[in-house]
Design an enzyme around this catalytic site. Structure first.
Site, mmCIF file in Angstrom:
data_model
loop_
_atom_site.group_PDB
_atom_site.id
_atom_site.type_symbol
_atom_site.label_atom_id
_atom_site.label_comp_id
_atom_site.label_asym_id
_atom_site.label_seq_id
_atom_site.Cartn_x
_atom_site.Cartn_y
_atom_site.Cartn_z
ATOM 1 N N LYS A 1 -6.858 3.380 -3.745
ATOM 2 C CA LYS A 1 -7.265 3.425 -2.326
ATOM 3 C C LYS A 1 -7.475 4.868 -1.900
ATOM 4 C CE LYS A 1 -5.355 2.168 2.244
ATOM 5 N NZ LYS A 1 -4.245 1.467 2.932
ATOM 6 N N ASP B 1 0.862 -1.176 0.000
ATOM 7 C CA ASP B 1 0.000 0.000 0.000
ATOM 8 C C ASP B 1 0.903 1.232 0.000
ATOM 9 O OD1 ASP B 1 -1.687 -2.185 0.737
ATOM 10 O OD2 ASP B 1 -3.101 -0.796 1.670
ATOM 11 N N LYS C 1 -10.183 0.313 -2.656
ATOM 12 C CA LYS C 1 -10.092 0.122 -1.210
ATOM 13 C C LYS C 1 -10.383 1.435 -0.491
ATOM 14 C CE LYS C 1 -6.895 -1.152 2.535
ATOM 15 N NZ LYS C 1 -5.535 -1.658 2.866
#
Length: 320
Positions: A220, A152, A256
């Site tokens: 995300k 991430d 996400k």
């Protein structure tokens, strides 16, 4: 507008070319976007469908601890919870992943010992992203070498907001390359935009397209470390982006939302957004995740209520 990934090479040859492409995207109708997100949030899910949705939401969680006070013991406990979220009911699904800092990847990997739970690691000087490129790439490479299945990363919001779009693209592309292991396998890459710092919906749309063109496996919303994190509206916008990208390229990219999603009611609203916007193909942990920690406990309490008819309360779930 390009219709294949190969055609996108034309828009990444220079900052000016990428700027023309991004500023040529349709403007976002903020009022319409927020109204649609609010309308979809009123949909109700009942009985059997609710039980299915709760289990689905549990299976989509990246169970997360990203604190300076994290210890190996805390990471091992979180990993155990990811595998058996409710020790009294072994039918409870596992979470999708455990998300930790790079120095805790090896601990999480060992604790999960072969369970079907991924190890995700934040990288690239999370959460601010204020570091030189070699440091960001070394951060990524260290996490991958330690066994991270997913990375991430954070974009440089300063570069993006200054209009240095090609620099943002090249950062994502370089981190994607750092996710490749010596055997050729690749850790999946989630690109965090920190939507609460991007100021406008148009910027969120532009960042989404930069991420997708650069090779993100997921886009995300947030780090969870700022005041405004995932919202129904910014998530809806990103779901529209991945839907449109797949229609044009055939390439599916996940979404996400992270930060601020704490209750079962919240999670079910997001699942409705996914189904009604991107479609059923995204209703799997392969393509949709929740970045959360406290959310799991509320899902477990609601799951217990459905199965027993009684609301168990927080004393019946572990404290993370």
């Amino acid at each position: 507008m390009p219709t294949t990934l190969t055609a996108f090479a034309d828009v990444t040859t220079s900052d000016s070319a990428l700027r023309r492409f991004l500023h040529g995207l349709p403007g976002v109708d903020a009022v319409g976007l927020e109204a649609r997100a609010a309308s979809l949030g009123t949909r109700s899910i009942k009985t059997t469908a609710k039980a299915f949705a709760i289990d689905l939401a549990i299976s989509m969680i990246d169970l997360t601890t990203l604190e300076g006070a994290d210890t190996p013991g805390k990471v091992r406990a979180l990993s155990a919870k990811a595998v058996h979220p409710d020790p009294t009911d072994r039918g409870t699904p596992m979470t999708a992943a455990v998300c930790v800092y790079p120095d805790m990847v090896a601990t999480a990997k060992a604790a999960l010992h072969g369970a079907d739970v991924k190890v995700a690691s934040v990288a690239t000087a999370f959460p601010a992203g204020r570091a030189a490129l070699p440091v960001k790439l070394a951060d990524t490479a260290d996490a991958v070498a330690a066994g991270a299945d997913e990375i991430d990363m954070v974009i440089d919001r300063g570069a993006f907001l200054a209009g240095r779009y090609l620099e943002t693209y090249e950062l994502i592309k370089a981190v994607k390359e750092a996710c490749v292991r010596p055997d050729g396998s690749t850790a999946r890459l989630k690109v965090i935009f920190e939507t609460g710092e991007l100021s406008t919906y148009d910027n969120i749309r532009r960042a989404s397209w930069i991420g997708m063109i650069a090779g993100a496996d997921f886009i995300k919303t947030s780090t969870g470390k700022v005041g405004v994190n995932a919202t129904p509206a910014n998530t809806l916008l990103m779901l529209e982006a991945v839907r449109d990208f797949k229609e044009q390229t055939g390439v599916q990219i996940g979404v996400k939302p992270a930060g601020g999603i704490r209750t079962t009611k919240d999670a079910l609203k997001f699942l409705v957004l996914v189904n009604e916007t991107a479609g059923a193909d995204w209703l799997t942990s392969q393509w949709f995740r929740f970045g959360a920690s406290s959310l799991l406990n509320d899902l477990l309490m609601q799951r217990q209520k459905l199965s027993t008819g009684r609301y168990s309360g927080p004393d019946y779930v572990t404290v993370d």
